[in-house]
Design a protein around this motif. Structure first.
Motif, PDB file in Angstrom:
ATOM      1  N   ASP A  58       1.101  -0.699  -0.148  1.00 41.00           N
ATOM      2  CA  ASP A  58      -0.121   0.484  -0.128  1.00 41.00           C
ATOM      3  C   ASP A  58       0.807   1.294  -0.072  1.00 41.00           C
ATOM      4  OD1 ASP A  58      -2.112   2.080   0.035  1.00 41.00           O
ATOM      5  OD2 ASP A  58      -2.245   1.348   2.316  1.00 41.00           O
ATOM      6  N   ILE A  84       0.391  -4.839   3.650  1.00 39.00           N
ATOM      7  CA  ILE A  84      -0.669  -5.325   4.181  1.00 39.00           C
ATOM      8  C   ILE A  84      -0.828  -6.306   4.438  1.00 39.00           C
ATOM      9  CG2 ILE A  84      -3.784  -5.048   3.559  1.00 39.00           C
ATOM     10  CD1 ILE A  84      -3.265  -2.974   1.616  1.00 39.00           C
ATOM     11  N   ARG A  94      -0.852  -2.818   8.801  1.00 38.77           N
ATOM     12  CA  ARG A  94      -0.847  -2.085   7.874  1.00 38.77           C
ATOM     13  C   ARG A  94       0.410  -1.997   8.503  1.00 38.77           C
ATOM     14  NH1 ARG A  94      -2.919   3.442   5.700  1.00 38.77           N
ATOM     15  NH2 ARG A  94      -4.760   3.004   4.860  1.00 38.77           N
TER      16      ARG A  94
END
Length: 114
Positions: A58, A84, A94
């Protein structure tokens, strides 16, 4: 350049890439361990590891306003990457990339049985 050093390296990389694709086809998500660390007054202490499934990367971007002070920061954007992961209890988190250890590679094949 068959027979050259660069050709040999290229062939090894192609073999590793093929192995990676076989692993990703077999397992939709990669097995990994997440290292749990905590900051203390004496530095960073490792608490242990948790088994998880890696879902993807991410890219996070945050806008920083300009400083109101004369000669201060002009403002801009801070960008960083997080992984993730899904823990075995179903929670998703995360995690910084340096805390993720993948278990489906040859280098960590011995850790898969832990």
């Amino acid at each position: 350049m068959a027979g050259s050093y660069h050709g040999q390296v290229h062939e090894e990389n192609l073999k590793r890439l093929e192995e990676f694709h076989q692993v990703s086809k077999k397992n939709r998500y990669r097995k990994c361990k997440v290292v749990e660390k905590v900051k203390t007054s004496k530095g960073v202490k490792e608490l242990g590891t948790k088994r998880a499934l890696f879902h993807g990367w991410d890219g996070i971007k945050q806008v920083i306003d300009a400083s109101p002070m004369i000669g201060g920061q002009p403002g801009g954007q801070i960008a960083y990457t997080m992984g993730i992961v899904e823990y075995m209890d179903g929670t998703v988190d995360r995690v910084y990339p340096e805390y993720i250890r993948f278990l489906d590679t040859e280098d960590f094949a011995g850790d898969c049985n832990e």
